[in-house]
Design an enzyme around this catalytic site. Structure first.
Site, short mmCIF file in Angstrom:
data_model
loop_
_atom_site.label_atom_id
_atom_site.label_comp_id
_atom_site.label_asym_id
_atom_site.label_seq_id
_atom_site.Cartn_x
_atom_site.Cartn_y
_atom_site.Cartn_z
N TYR A 231 0.82 -1.20 0.00
CA TYR A 231 0.00 0.00 0.00
C TYR A 231 0.85 1.26 0.00
CZ TYR A 231 1.26 0.58 4.90
OH TYR A 231 1.97 0.76 6.05
N PHE B 186 2.59 9.55 3.42
CA PHE B 186 3.12 9.33 4.77
C PHE B 186 3.63 7.92 5.01
CE2 PHE B 186 -1.55 8.83 5.15
CZ PHE B 186 -1.63 7.53 5.62
N ASP B 187 3.33 6.99 4.10
CA ASP B 187 3.82 5.62 4.30
C ASP B 187 3.74 4.88 2.97
OD1 ASP B 187 4.82 3.44 5.58
OD2 ASP B 187 3.00 2.95 6.70
N ILE C 277 -6.55 0.29 11.81
CA ILE C 277 -7.66 1.23 11.85
C ILE C 277 -8.89 0.65 11.15
CG2 ILE C 277 -6.20 3.26 12.09
CD1 ILE C 277 -6.40 3.69 9.10
N TYR D 158 -7.74 7.93 12.68
CA TYR D 158 -7.14 8.27 13.97
C TYR D 158 -7.88 9.36 14.73
CZ TYR D 158 -3.35 5.36 12.38
OH TYR D 158 -2.63 4.29 11.93
N PHE E 255 -5.62 5.48 0.87
CA PHE E 255 -4.63 4.45 0.56
C PHE E 255 -4.90 3.86 -0.81
CE2 PHE E 255 -4.85 4.45 5.17
CZ PHE E 255 -3.52 4.31 5.56
#
Length: 226
Positions: free
Chosen positions: A88, A102-103, A122, A148, A166
């Site tokens: 992802y 961010f990832d 999550i 979050y 994502f």
């Protein structure tokens, strides 16, 4: 018999003791932005996402999650209590428009692996992955209350009260109800492999093993003294 030379050679080539099969291509779950534990605080979910309009080309669920299949998979579906392996890329998002990454599991070099139904990731991410099939790719738009909430996450890369999105690819799935045990076993195998990649430990272990297995008086008979 030059036992000392053999031991030195073994120490120098310590990495050779790592059996190639012990290097898993799919690594079990580690730190990733989809984990609940990445949040830097606690939150109480709201219901904001349920009120947001449906984005063009997306499907909206009752929870407020929106998803869009980029490629429909033809393989197996995730099973309750089974592990899933997912590549992802995660982005902060505003009204469905990606902002900053961010990832990225591909940058890390291995997919993320978790157990369906164990509550570690999550809510929006697990809901979105559940409906996929192996080989499929899907975009998820996750409102803050399914991510979050009102706390920051991912080391501050995800602000509080943030929508995130994502792009996910489902790589593989495990058997129903066996995910936790299989991931624990895989983590143990990874730890074993990583331990023997440490040349100092491998050298120490090699010397200990040879000294343990050698017949009594073997070293003295060959002129080796410790």
């Amino acid at each position: 018999m030059k036992v000392a030379a053999v031991l030195v050679a073994a120490c120098a080539s310590a990495s050779a003791f790592v059996v190639p099969d012990f290097r898993p291509r799919v690594v079990a779950s580690r730190s990733a932005a989809v984990l609940k534990s990445e949040a830097t605080g606690t939150t109480e979910p709201s219901a904001v996402g349920i009120e947001t309009p449906v984005l063009e080309g997306f499907t909206k669920t009752d929870s407020g999650l929106q998803y869009k299949d980029l490629t429909v998979g033809s393989g197996d579906n995730p099973k309750e209590g089974g592990w899933v392996s997912v590549h992802y890329t995660g982005f902060t998002s505003t009204n469905g428009v990606p902002q900053s990454e961010f990832d990225n599991s591909r940058t890390r070099g291995y997919p993320f692996k978790f157990v369906i139904g164990d509550g570690r990731v999550i809510k929006g991410w697990e809901e979105g992955i559940r409906g996929m099939a192996v080989g499929g790719t899907r975009k998820l738009i996750i409102p803050a209350e399914l991510a979050y909430g009102n706390v920051t996450a991912a080391g501050g890369k995800i602000p509080a009260d943030s929508e995130i999105q994502f792009e996910c690819e489902l790589m593989d799935v495990g058997r129903e109800g066996t995910g936790t045990v299989e991931i624990l076993a895989e983590n143990a195998k990874i730890s074993f492999a990583n331990t023997f990649e440490n040349k100092f430990f491998t050298a120490f272990f090699t010397i200990w093993l040879v000294s343990f297995l050698a017949p009594r008086g073997f070293f003295e008979a060959n002129g080796i003294h410790f």
